[in-house]
Design an enzyme around this catalytic site. Structure first.
Site, PDB file in Angstrom:
ATOM      1  N   TYR A  84      11.280   8.977   1.867  1.00 22.66           N
ATOM      2  CA  TYR A  84      11.292   7.937   0.826  1.00 22.66           C
ATOM      3  C   TYR A  84      12.031   8.350  -0.445  1.00 22.66           C
ATOM      4  CZ  TYR A  84       7.778   5.857   3.867  1.00 22.66           C
ATOM      5  OH  TYR A  84       7.142   5.311   4.944  1.00 22.66           O
ATOM      6  N   ASN A 123       8.265  -5.358  -0.648  1.00 21.19           N
ATOM      7  CA  ASN A 123       8.156  -4.196   0.233  1.00 21.19           C
ATOM      8  C   ASN A 123       6.679  -4.100   0.593  1.00 21.19           C
ATOM      9  OD1 ASN A 123       7.896  -1.793   1.547  1.00 21.19           O
ATOM     10  ND2 ASN A 123       9.258  -0.644   0.180  1.00 21.19           N
ATOM     11  N   ARG A 151       5.206  11.094  -2.219  1.00 23.87           N
ATOM     12  CA  ARG A 151       4.912  10.806  -0.817  1.00 23.87           C
ATOM     13  C   ARG A 151       6.145  11.023   0.052  1.00 23.87           C
ATOM     14  NH1 ARG A 151       4.585   4.697   1.473  1.00 23.87           N
ATOM     15  NH2 ARG A 151       3.868   5.196   3.551  1.00 23.87           N
ATOM     16  N   ARG A 186      12.389   4.250  13.195  1.00 19.39           N
ATOM     17  CA  ARG A 186      11.278   5.211  13.110  1.00 19.39           C
ATOM     18  C   ARG A 186      10.320   5.024  14.302  1.00 19.39           C
ATOM     19  NH1 ARG A 186       9.066   5.013   7.137  1.00 19.39           N
ATOM     20  NH2 ARG A 186       7.928   6.843   7.909  1.00 19.39           N
ATOM     21  N   PRO A 201       0.795  -1.223   0.000  1.00 20.04           N
ATOM     22  CA  PRO A 201       0.000   0.000   0.000  1.00 20.04           C
ATOM     23  C   PRO A 201       0.832   1.280   0.000  1.00 20.04           C
ATOM     24  CG  PRO A 201      -0.853  -1.542   1.608  1.00 20.04           C
ATOM     25  CD  PRO A 201       0.397  -2.147   1.061  1.00 20.04           C
ATOM     26  N   ASN A 202       0.360   2.218  -0.768  1.00 14.49           N
ATOM     27  CA  ASN A 202       0.884   3.600  -0.826  1.00 14.49           C
ATOM     28  C   ASN A 202       2.204   3.740  -1.587  1.00 14.49           C
ATOM     29  OD1 ASN A 202      -1.269   4.738   0.825  1.00 14.49           O
ATOM     30  ND2 ASN A 202      -0.327   3.618   2.498  1.00 14.49           N
ATOM     31  N   ALA A 238       3.039  -0.564   5.005  1.00 14.57           N
ATOM     32  CA  ALA A 238       2.609  -0.670   6.405  1.00 14.57           C
ATOM     33  C   ALA A 238       2.056  -2.052   6.757  1.00 14.57           C
ATOM     34  CB  ALA A 238       1.577   0.412   6.716  1.00 14.57           C
ATOM     35  N   HIS A 289      12.690  -2.487   2.404  1.00 12.21           N
ATOM     36  CA  HIS A 289      12.135  -1.183   2.766  1.00 12.21           C
ATOM     37  C   HIS A 289      13.075  -0.086   2.300  1.00 12.21           C
ATOM     38  CE1 HIS A 289       9.223  -3.144   5.346  1.00 12.21           C
ATOM     39  NE2 HIS A 289      10.219  -3.875   5.823  1.00 12.21           N
ATOM     40  N   GLU A 304      12.680  -9.309   2.337  1.00 11.47           N
ATOM     41  CA  GLU A 304      11.903  -8.153   2.812  1.00 11.47           C
ATOM     42  C   GLU A 304      12.693  -6.884   2.463  1.00 11.47           C
ATOM     43  OE1 GLU A 304      11.667  -8.002   7.058  1.00 11.47           O
ATOM     44  OE2 GLU A 304      10.235  -6.332   7.068  1.00 11.47           O
TER      45      GLU A 304
HETATM   46  C1  DQA Z   1       8.191   1.197   4.072  1.00 17.30           C
HETATM   47  C2  DQA Z   1       8.206   1.373   5.596  1.00 17.30           C
HETATM   48  C3  DQA Z   1       6.817   1.164   6.188  1.00 17.30           C
HETATM   49  O1  DQA Z   1       6.851   1.350   7.600  1.00 17.30           O
HETATM   50  C4  DQA Z   1       5.844   2.160   5.597  1.00 17.30           C
HETATM   51  O2  DQA Z   1       4.547   1.930   6.104  1.00 17.30           O
HETATM   52  C5  DQA Z   1       5.839   2.155   4.109  1.00 17.30           C
HETATM   53  C6  DQA Z   1       7.139   2.087   3.419  1.00 17.30           C
HETATM   54  C7  DQA Z   1       9.538   1.556   3.432  1.00 17.30           C
HETATM   55  O3  DQA Z   1       9.764   1.198   2.270  1.00 17.30           O
HETATM   56  O4  DQA Z   1      10.384   2.189   4.071  1.00 17.30           O
HETATM   57  O5  DQA Z   1       4.811   2.302   3.456  1.00 17.30           O
HETATM   58  O6  DQA Z   1       7.906  -0.151   3.774  1.00 17.30           O
END
Ligand code: DQA
Length: 147
Positions: A25, A76, A20, A109, A12-13, A79, A102, A100
């Site tokens: 990011y 990735n 964003r 964080r 998501p997102n 959240a 990120h 995994e």
């Molecule tokens: C994320 C880290 C997550 O905590 C966050 O909710 C994201 C992006 C990252 O790529 O740093 O959406 O996965």
């Protein structure tokens, strides 16, 4: 023989990357990161498929469909990382290596980002490397596939 497939999943997102929260990011788009991963995979003779979804179930369906078809998964989860146990279970039922990934380092964080439900089913976590992490995650896959 066709090249082994690496499935790259974006949660998501992540479709909003570039707009964003650039301080966290960066300014690169998701397409930029996918291109980085695809180029790194191609160097090792791997094909890369990518899917972004804002829906947990769509990601789970893609993981199920990867069983027996894809050699590895890089994810990735956004959240979903922090609470989606159904994603954990789907990845646990995938036989190949799971990495995994990120952009930021969630453990540096807010406290609610410190738990990853994906970490226990991943061979490695790449975090805090920004866009370079996409290349690093493919390098982990390449190691695990012995390419
Ligand atoms: C994320 C880290 C997550 O905590 C966050 O909710 C994201 C992006 C990252 O790529 O740093 O959406 O996965």
């Amino acid at each position: 023989m066709s090249a082994p497939i690496v499935l790259l999943l974006s949660g998501p997102n992540l479709n909003l990357l570039g707009e964003r929260d650039p301080a966290v990011y960066g300014t690169a788009t998701l397409d930029d990161h996918v291109a980085t991963a695809r180029a790194a995979a191609a160097e090792a003779g791997l094909d890369l498929e990518h899917l972004q979804s804002n829906h947990e179930g769509v990601l789970i369906d893609a993981i199920h469909a990867a069983r027996g078809r894809c050699a590895a998964i890089v994810i990735n989860p956004g959240a979903l990382t922090h609470y989606a146990w159904s994603l954990h279970d789907a990845l646990d039922a995938f036989a190949g290596p799971v990495v995994e990934l990120h952009l930021s380092d969630p453990k540096a964080r807010e406290p609610w980002r410190h738990l990853s439900v994906v970490e226990p089913v991943a061979v490695a976590t790449v975090a805090g490397r920004g866009g370079a992490g996409y290349r690093d995650a493919i390098a982990v896959v390449v190691d695990h596939l012995g390419r």
